[in-house]
Write a protein that holds these residues in place. Structure first.
Motif, mmCIF file in Angstrom:
data_model
loop_
_atom_site.group_PDB
_atom_site.id
_atom_site.type_symbol
_atom_site.label_atom_id
_atom_site.label_comp_id
_atom_site.label_asym_id
_atom_site.label_seq_id
_atom_site.Cartn_x
_atom_site.Cartn_y
_atom_site.Cartn_z
ATOM 1 N N VAL A 211 36.935 9.665 40.013
ATOM 2 C CA VAL A 211 36.028 10.335 40.941
ATOM 3 C C VAL A 211 36.466 11.769 41.189
ATOM 4 N N ALA A 212 35.485 12.663 41.257
ATOM 5 C CA ALA A 212 35.710 14.041 41.681
ATOM 6 C C ALA A 212 34.844 14.291 42.906
ATOM 7 N N ALA A 213 35.453 14.788 43.988
ATOM 8 C CA ALA A 213 34.710 14.958 45.234
ATOM 9 C C ALA A 213 35.366 16.026 46.092
ATOM 10 N N TYR A 214 34.676 16.390 47.153
ATOM 11 C CA TYR A 214 35.239 17.300 48.140
ATOM 12 C C TYR A 214 36.171 16.505 49.071
ATOM 13 N N PRO A 215 37.151 17.149 49.673
ATOM 14 C CA PRO A 215 38.074 16.460 50.589
ATOM 15 C C PRO A 215 37.475 16.307 51.985
ATOM 16 N N VAL A 216 36.509 15.399 52.108
ATOM 17 C CA VAL A 216 35.806 15.177 53.374
ATOM 18 C C VAL A 216 35.802 13.681 53.691
ATOM 19 N N THR A 217 35.343 13.337 54.900
ATOM 20 C CA THR A 217 35.257 11.936 55.312
ATOM 21 C C THR A 217 34.517 11.122 54.257
ATOM 22 N N GLY A 218 35.035 9.961 53.960
ATOM 23 C CA GLY A 218 34.495 9.137 52.887
ATOM 24 C C GLY A 218 35.421 9.232 51.695
ATOM 25 N N PRO A 219 35.302 10.289 50.874
ATOM 26 C CA PRO A 219 36.235 10.462 49.764
ATOM 27 C C PRO A 219 37.691 10.522 50.204
ATOM 28 N N LEU A 220 37.983 11.161 51.340
ATOM 29 C CA LEU A 220 39.363 11.219 51.815
ATOM 30 C C LEU A 220 39.924 9.822 52.057
ATOM 31 N N ASP A 221 39.099 8.931 52.575
ATOM 32 C CA ASP A 221 39.560 7.588 52.911
ATOM 33 C C ASP A 221 39.621 6.682 51.690
ATOM 34 N N VAL A 222 38.667 6.819 50.774
ATOM 35 C CA VAL A 222 38.598 5.947 49.610
ATOM 36 C C VAL A 222 39.480 6.454 48.472
ATOM 37 N N ILE A 223 39.491 7.762 48.248
ATOM 38 C CA ILE A 223 40.171 8.339 47.091
ATOM 39 C C ILE A 223 41.498 8.993 47.458
#
Length: 365
Positions: A272-284
């Motif tokens: 996964v590639a994502a921004y460091p925000v709520t959701g991705p921060l917790d899962v990734i």
């Protein structure tokens, strides 16, 4: 326990709220719980402008009361803050019945993206809506901290799961993404402005961009990136095959509270590639199964090097069985706590019988 779930999000919508509730209902029987739903199908409704799959219900407290007579719930969970959820909340307050809620969607941010409505106003309304609940479920630690800072109370954790038998690295489908130049960068989700898909489509990336899903923003996005491949909505095995055939999953959203698609991608071995925000921060965050970066292009290119087996191993930590244990456990505990604090509630509804907790909750659940 006979649980009534009131939700404005229901079929034919395809989103994380609907999928989560469907999985909870599927798991309830094995836990000795009966689950019934109150949705737009129980009321006169019209399609939401711009989102025809979403129905706006003419739900009133009196209409909820009539359905209540038939459903006769012992516990109540209000999943959304729409008209169905609001009318159910009003009825519960009127008869003194405890209820729980869940916080799925960042409506203040969504609304601000479409209209000049200050987020402070929207959050004030949401605090009032959820403030009367005996517990409000949130999906991640970072969302819990954020809402607590905004004055929300009685927050409870409810994580999500993934079907790792369906979503797996060797999922195959007829010619899934066959012939597209590699690497293949994939987005899956509703095509709407709040998903920030344009940030993905505007990236200068090698290979191919694939978009799975539909929504009101499809025409604009297709015009923005005519080289991208828009496949429409896919579900089940067809969706799993696409995940498994891609090389990196791109999640550009800045407003999602979790993102079940993150777990589906990981379960198929897709980094996964994502921004460091709520959701991705917790899962990734901290897992090495993806890359979070304020520069999304840099995150995509770095994620391509992540071993697929590492992604799969991370997804195996999330199960719908554990999600259901948390969900039903939260409801029983919050209901009993509120009932004990308000013993007069039973006199307001003389037919109400306060059931004992099911065994799975009594034994450490």
């Amino acid at each position: 326990m006979r649980l009534l779930i009131a939700t404005d999000a229901w079929a034919p919508q395809v989103n994380g709220v609907v999928r989560s509730l469907e999985h909870m209902a599927a798991a309830s029987g094995a836990l000795g719980i009966e689950t019934v739903f109150l949705t737009h199908q129980d009321f006169v409704s019209v399609p939401l402008p711009g989102y025809p799959e979403i129905r706006l219900s003419y739900a009133t407290r009196s209409a909820v009361a009539r359905r209540w007579e038939t459903l006769r719930p012992t516990h109540v969970h209000i999943a959304t803050e729409g008209t169905v959820g609001y009318a159910t909340r009003r009825h519960c307050l009127a008869i003194g019945r405890p209820f729980t809620t869940s916080y799925h969607t960042r409506f203040p941010e969504y609304l601000a993206a479409r209209a000049p409505v200050p987020q402070s106003w929207s959050y004030a309304w949401l605090r009032r809506f959820h403030g009367t609940a005996s517990g409000t479920m949130v999906s991640t630690p970072s969302l819990e901290r954020e809402l607590a800072e905004r004055g929300f109370t009685n927050l409870m954790r409810w994580t999500r799961g993934v079907d790792t038998d369906l979503f797996r690295p060797d999922a195959t489908g007829a010619d899934a993404l066959a012939g597209l130049p590699r690497p293949i960068s994939l987005f899956v989700g509703r095509l709407a402005v709040e998903k920030n898909i344009a940030a993905f489509l505007s990236l200068d990336l090698p290979g191919s961009k694939v978009v799975v899903g539909d929504g009101p923003d499809r025409a604009r996005l297709a015009a923005l990136a005519p080289e991208a491949h828009f496949l429409g909505t896919r579900t089940g095995a067809a969706l799993a095959a696409i995940y498994a055939a891609a090389d990196v999953f791109v999640f550009p959203s800045l407003t999602d509270t979790f993102g079940i698609v993150l777990l589906e991608a990981l379960a198929c071995g897709l980094p996964v590639a994502a921004y460091p925000v709520t959701g991705p921060l917790d899962v990734i965050g901290g897992t090495d199964a993806g890359v979070l970066d304020t520069d999304l292009r840099r995150a995509v290119l770095a994620a391509l090097a992540i071993p697929r087996e590492r992604c799969r191993a991370e997804a195996l930590r999330y199960t719908w069985a554990e999600s259901a244990r948390q969900f039903f456990g939260n409801i029983a505990q919050a209901h009993d706590r509120q009932s004990a604090a308000l013993p007069q509630a039973s006199t307001l509804d003389p037919r109400r019988a306060r059931p004992s907790n099911p065994g799975f909750l009594q034994n450490g659940g």
